[in-house]
Design a protein around this motif. Structure first.
Motif, PDB file in Angstrom:
ATOM      1  N   MET A 256     -75.331  18.355 -19.193  1.00 32.39           N
ATOM      2  CA  MET A 256     -74.410  18.824 -20.088  1.00 32.39           C
ATOM      3  C   MET A 256     -72.936  17.869 -20.082  1.00 32.39           C
ATOM      4  N   TYR A 257     -72.351  17.976 -21.136  1.00 34.00           N
ATOM      5  CA  TYR A 257     -71.381  17.085 -21.309  1.00 34.00           C
ATOM      6  C   TYR A 257     -70.219  17.999 -21.272  1.00 34.00           C
ATOM      7  N   LYS A 258     -69.285  17.693 -20.515  1.00 31.58           N
ATOM      8  CA  LYS A 258     -67.808  18.369 -20.230  1.00 31.58           C
ATOM      9  C   LYS A 258     -66.706  17.592 -20.382  1.00 31.58           C
ATOM     10  N   PHE A 259     -65.729  17.819 -21.123  1.00 29.98           N
ATOM     11  CA  PHE A 259     -64.531  17.267 -21.307  1.00 29.98           C
ATOM     12  C   PHE A 259     -63.518  17.972 -21.473  1.00 29.98           C
ATOM     13  N   MET A 260     -62.265  17.695 -21.273  1.00 32.73           N
ATOM     14  CA  MET A 260     -60.942  18.209 -21.521  1.00 32.73           C
ATOM     15  C   MET A 260     -60.511  18.072 -22.843  1.00 32.73           C
ATOM     16  N   ALA A 261     -60.049  19.334 -23.764  1.00 38.50           N
ATOM     17  CA  ALA A 261     -59.743  18.955 -24.909  1.00 38.50           C
ATOM     18  C   ALA A 261     -58.998  20.171 -25.497  1.00 38.50           C
ATOM     19  N   SER A 262     -59.420  20.745 -26.850  1.00 43.95           N
ATOM     20  CA  SER A 262     -58.720  21.950 -27.535  1.00 43.95           C
ATOM     21  C   SER A 262     -59.359  22.799 -28.090  1.00 43.95           C
TER      22      SER A 262
ATOM     23  N   PRO B 241     -48.331  15.253 -15.559  1.00 37.98           N
ATOM     24  CA  PRO B 241     -48.552  14.398 -16.631  1.00 37.98           C
ATOM     25  C   PRO B 241     -49.063  15.338 -17.946  1.00 37.98           C
ATOM     26  N   TYR B 242     -49.433  16.434 -17.639  1.00 37.84           N
ATOM     27  CA  TYR B 242     -49.918  17.416 -18.642  1.00 37.84           C
ATOM     28  C   TYR B 242     -49.253  18.759 -18.433  1.00 37.84           C
ATOM     29  N   GLU B 243     -48.850  19.239 -19.548  1.00 38.42           N
ATOM     30  CA  GLU B 243     -48.026  20.615 -19.702  1.00 38.42           C
ATOM     31  C   GLU B 243     -49.263  21.643 -19.744  1.00 38.42           C
ATOM     32  N   HIS B 244     -50.263  21.311 -20.440  1.00 37.64           N
ATOM     33  CA  HIS B 244     -51.605  22.285 -20.809  1.00 37.64           C
ATOM     34  C   HIS B 244     -52.783  21.601 -20.504  1.00 37.64           C
ATOM     35  N   VAL B 245     -53.814  22.456 -19.981  1.00 37.84           N
ATOM     36  CA  VAL B 245     -54.986  22.140 -19.559  1.00 37.84           C
ATOM     37  C   VAL B 245     -56.048  22.808 -20.355  1.00 37.84           C
ATOM     38  N   LEU B 246     -56.985  22.438 -21.318  1.00 37.23           N
ATOM     39  CA  LEU B 246     -58.058  23.378 -21.868  1.00 37.23           C
ATOM     40  C   LEU B 246     -59.334  22.653 -21.466  1.00 37.23           C
ATOM     41  N   LEU B 247     -60.445  23.706 -20.994  1.00 33.13           N
ATOM     42  CA  LEU B 247     -61.481  23.394 -20.601  1.00 33.13           C
ATOM     43  C   LEU B 247     -62.698  23.632 -21.746  1.00 33.13           C
TER      44      LEU B 247
END
Length: 266
Positions: free
Chosen positions: A1-7, A27-33
């Motif tokens: 499976m391909y997992k990445f951070m995005a929106s 460095p980041y205000e928000h994190v979305l998995l």
């Protein structure tokens, strides 16, 4: 499976964690998995190459790629997601599958009498009504969708108590950590049983929205998973969810998933 951070997610699951402001710059205000079952790195690469202006292409530009990442063994949604949000292997988290065996638990109707050791199934089987999309409760309030009478039992300080999904996972998770730092969390998934994401405290996710993926297509005896059209409608139902209390750092981040990105279930 391909997992990445995005929106955004659709397909399986979505989380948003808004970190609280502090004296130290982050460095980041928000994190979305985003977690999409069965999506390989090559699938994403091919899609982005063919659709360079797509939402997925845009998300990939700010994503993080881990070339040496490996899946859990066995590889499935439940242990796989546990690994992502805890960093633990099944041997550490205690989660090998959504249907497993625990030598210390008692059957739901046992009153903790007799010898311990039962099958533990944290999936649609613990819904109040697994034939319904809302699981027989109120989406957004998983405790109204889970039937305590169907849960395994454990002796806790001599008292026989129901074991909820969040009691089952042995370790802490990112939602709890975000909460400890004053942040807000949200998650969307395919079974109310994903209440386990609430973590050891049982309160790790502020907004937990789950519909039942194994519910029946209205007017039929076919499960949602038995129809590509029904799966797309299931995903769309997550997008259309009303937001009762708008998270100040999360709702603006959600973008529509490109049509045709998800393949039919096999």
């Amino acid at each position: 499976m391909y997992k990445f951070m995005a929106s955004l997610l659709l397909g399986t699951s979505l989380t948003c964690a808004a970190a609280a402001a502090s004296a130290n710059a982050k460095p980041y205000e928000h994190v979305l998995l985003i977690s999409v079952d069965g999506l390989h790195a090559v699938d994403l690469a091919n899609y982005v190459a063919a659709h360079p202006q797509s939402t997925m292409a845009s998300l990939q530009k700010t994503g993080v790629f881990y070339p040496n990442a490996v899946t859990t063994n066995p590889s499935d949604s439940f242990p796989g997601l546990v690994a992502q949000v805890t960093g633990g292997t099944p041997a550490v988290t205690g989660v090998y599958y959504d249907d497993s065996f625990d030598r210390s638990y008692f059957a739901a109707d046992s009153k903790c009498q007799g010898n311990p050791g039962i099958e533990v199934n944290f999936a649609e089987t613990i819904d109040i009504d697994d034939t319904r999309l809302d699981a027989g409760g109120t989406p957004g309030k998983p405790m109204t969708q889970i039937d305590p009478a169907k849960l395994p039992r454990a002796l806790v300080s001599g008292e026989c108590k129901a074991v909820f999904p969040h009691d089952f996972v042995r370790v802490n998770n990112v939602f709890e950590i975000v909460h400890q730092h004053g942040g807000r969390t949200a998650w969307s998934d395919k079974h109310p049983a994903y209440e386990w994401l609430n973590g050891p405290s049982g309160t790790g996710v502020d907004d937990l929205y789950a519909l039942e993926q194994d519910s029946l297509i209205p007017g039929s005896k076919v499960k949602t998973t038995g129809s590509f059209k029904a799966e797309r409608e299931f995903d769309a139902a997550h997008v259309k969810v009303p937001i009762p209390m708008k998270p100040p750092h999360c709702s603006e981040m959600i973008a529509p998933l490109d049509s045709g990105m998800i393949s039919p279930p096999v």
